[in-house]
Scaffold this active site. Structure first.
Site, short mmCIF file in Angstrom:
data_model
loop_
_atom_site.label_atom_id
_atom_site.label_comp_id
_atom_site.label_asym_id
_atom_site.label_seq_id
_atom_site.Cartn_x
_atom_site.Cartn_y
_atom_site.Cartn_z
N MET A 131 3.10 1.10 2.34
CA MET A 131 3.21 0.77 0.92
C MET A 131 4.61 1.09 0.40
O MET A 131 5.15 0.35 -0.44
CB MET A 131 2.16 1.54 0.12
CG MET A 131 0.83 0.81 -0.01
SD MET A 131 0.98 -0.86 -0.71
CE MET A 131 1.85 -0.53 -2.24
N LYS A 134 -7.23 3.53 8.02
CA LYS A 134 -7.56 4.06 6.69
C LYS A 134 -8.43 5.31 6.85
O LYS A 134 -9.39 5.31 7.61
CB LYS A 134 -8.27 3.02 5.84
CG LYS A 134 -8.48 3.47 4.40
CD LYS A 134 -8.86 2.31 3.50
CE LYS A 134 -9.08 2.76 2.07
NZ LYS A 134 -7.86 3.33 1.47
N GLY A 185 -10.69 3.59 -2.46
CA GLY A 185 -10.46 3.78 -3.89
C GLY A 185 -10.82 2.55 -4.69
O GLY A 185 -11.32 2.65 -5.82
N HIS A 230 -11.35 -2.36 5.61
CA HIS A 230 -9.92 -2.05 5.70
C HIS A 230 -9.53 -1.84 7.16
O HIS A 230 -10.38 -1.75 8.04
CB HIS A 230 -9.60 -0.78 4.91
CG HIS A 230 -9.55 -0.99 3.43
ND1 HIS A 230 -10.67 -0.99 2.64
CD2 HIS A 230 -8.50 -1.24 2.60
CE1 HIS A 230 -10.32 -1.20 1.39
NE2 HIS A 230 -9.01 -1.36 1.33
N HIS A 231 -8.24 -1.72 7.38
CA HIS A 231 -7.67 -1.52 8.71
C HIS A 231 -8.18 -0.23 9.35
O HIS A 231 -8.68 0.68 8.65
CB HIS A 231 -6.14 -1.49 8.62
CG HIS A 231 -5.63 -0.51 7.61
ND1 HIS A 231 -5.42 0.82 7.90
CD2 HIS A 231 -5.31 -0.66 6.29
CE1 HIS A 231 -4.98 1.45 6.82
NE2 HIS A 231 -4.91 0.58 5.83
N ARG A 244 6.98 13.37 2.99
CA ARG A 244 6.52 14.75 3.06
C ARG A 244 7.70 15.72 3.16
O ARG A 244 8.59 15.57 3.98
CB ARG A 244 5.60 14.93 4.27
CG ARG A 244 4.99 16.31 4.40
CD ARG A 244 4.08 16.40 5.60
NE ARG A 244 3.01 15.42 5.52
CZ ARG A 244 2.09 15.25 6.48
NH1 ARG A 244 2.15 15.97 7.59
NH2 ARG A 244 1.14 14.35 6.33
#
Length: 242
Positions: free
Chosen positions: A13, A135, A141, A131-132, A34
Site C-alpha cells: 500500500m 492477509k 476491516g 483476500h490474498h 518500522r
C-alpha cells in the site's frame, strides 16, 4: 499541492500511495516503516496517511498531534483501545479512520445500510470476503465496516449480532444475525459481497478490488479533504458527501 507523508511506505500500500500521490499533483513528503522517525515525517508533511500496523498507531497519532496535521488511518485489525486513542487524538487534529479507503466500498456501505434499514429482520445478512494469502486479520476491516453498516441500518449493535467461524453442529441461524465468512488465497486484492436472503428471493451487493491503487486513490482524496478542517473524527461518507 499537499505534502503527504506515508507511514508504512515499504508495504504494497505504501508503494501504491507514492505513485498515486505523484499522479495527483502532490508531493511525497517522505516515508517511514518500522522504527522510522514518524515525528520528523509529520513535521515536514501537510498530512499523514497510515497503512502500517496497529502497534504503531499510538505513536503515529502523537506525531500528527505534535505537528498539528491531519491523519488518514487505513490500518486494519484495530481493537477498542485503538479506537479510544483515535477519539482522543480527534480532539486535537482532524482524523479519518476507515476499514477501507476505496470510494466504491464507501458507496457500497451506504447501500448496505439503506437495504438493511428497509428490509425486516427476516432477511438474513451474510458477508463473504476473500483476500490474498498473506492477509493476517479476519474478518477483514472492510467486512467489519460492511457489518457495521448493516447493523446501523437495523438499529442494532454488530457485537451483539455477529456470527463467525461456524463449524460442526451449530444449530439454526439466529434471527437478526449478521454472518461473516473469510476466504484466503492467491493474490486477491479484495472481494466483498453482502448477501441479503429473504423468503424465495435474494439480493447480493458486491465490490471487487482489481488493484491496490483504488485504496491509495481514496486515501489521497481523504487526505486532501482533511487538510484545513477543524479537529474531529471524520468518515469516508463525509468525503463523498453521502
Amino acid at each position: 499541492m499537499a505534502l503527504i507523508g506515508i507511514v508504512g511506505n515499504e508495504g504494497a500500500m505504501g508503494q501504491a500511495l507514492a505513485e498515486v500521490i505523484a499522479e495527483s499533483g502532490h508531493t511525497v513528503a517522505g516515508g517511514i516503516d518500522r522504527g522510522g522517525d514518524v515525528a520528523g515525517l509529520a513535521d515536514r508533511s501537510s498530512a499523514l496517511v497510515d497503512f502500517s500496523a496497529p502497534a504503531a498507531l499510538e505513536a503515529n497519532l502523537h506525531a500528527a498531534i505534535g505537528a498539528g496535521i491531519p491523519i488518514v488511518i487505513g490500518t486494519t485489525g484495530l481493537e477498542d483501545r485503538h479506537h479510544t486513542a483515535i477519539d482522543d487524538a480527534a480532539r486535537a487534529v482532524p482524523v479519518l479512520q476507515t476499514g477501507n479507503t476505496s470510494l466504491g466500498v464507501t458507496l457500497l456501505a451506504h447501500l448496505v445500510r439503506e437495504a438493511a434499514s428497509r428490509l425486516g429482520p427476516d432477511w438474513d445478512i451474510e458477508i463473504v470476503e476473500m483476500h490474498h494469502r498473506r492477509k493476517v486479520d479476519a474478518p477483514s476491516g472492510t467486512a467489519l465496516l460492511l457489518g457495521e453498516a448493516a447493523a446501523k441500518g437495523r438499529g442494532i449493535t454488530l457485537a451483539d449480532h455477529s456470527e463467525r467461524g461456524r463449524d460442526g453442529h451449530t444449530g439454526a441461524r439466529r434471527e437478526g444475525a449478521i454472518g461473516f465468512a473469510a476466504l484466503r488465497g492467491g493474490t486477491v486484492a479484495g472481494e466483498h459481497s453482502v448477501v441479503l436472503a429473504g423468503e424465495e428471493e435474494r439480493i447480493t451487493l458486491s465490490h471487487s478490488a482489481e488493484n491496490r491503487s483504488i485504496f491509495a486513490r481514496g486515501a489521497v482524496r481523504a487526505a486532501e479533504w482533511l487538510i484545513g478542517r477543524s479537529a474531529g473524527r471524520y468518515t469516508m461518507d463525509e468525503v463523498l458527501g453521502i
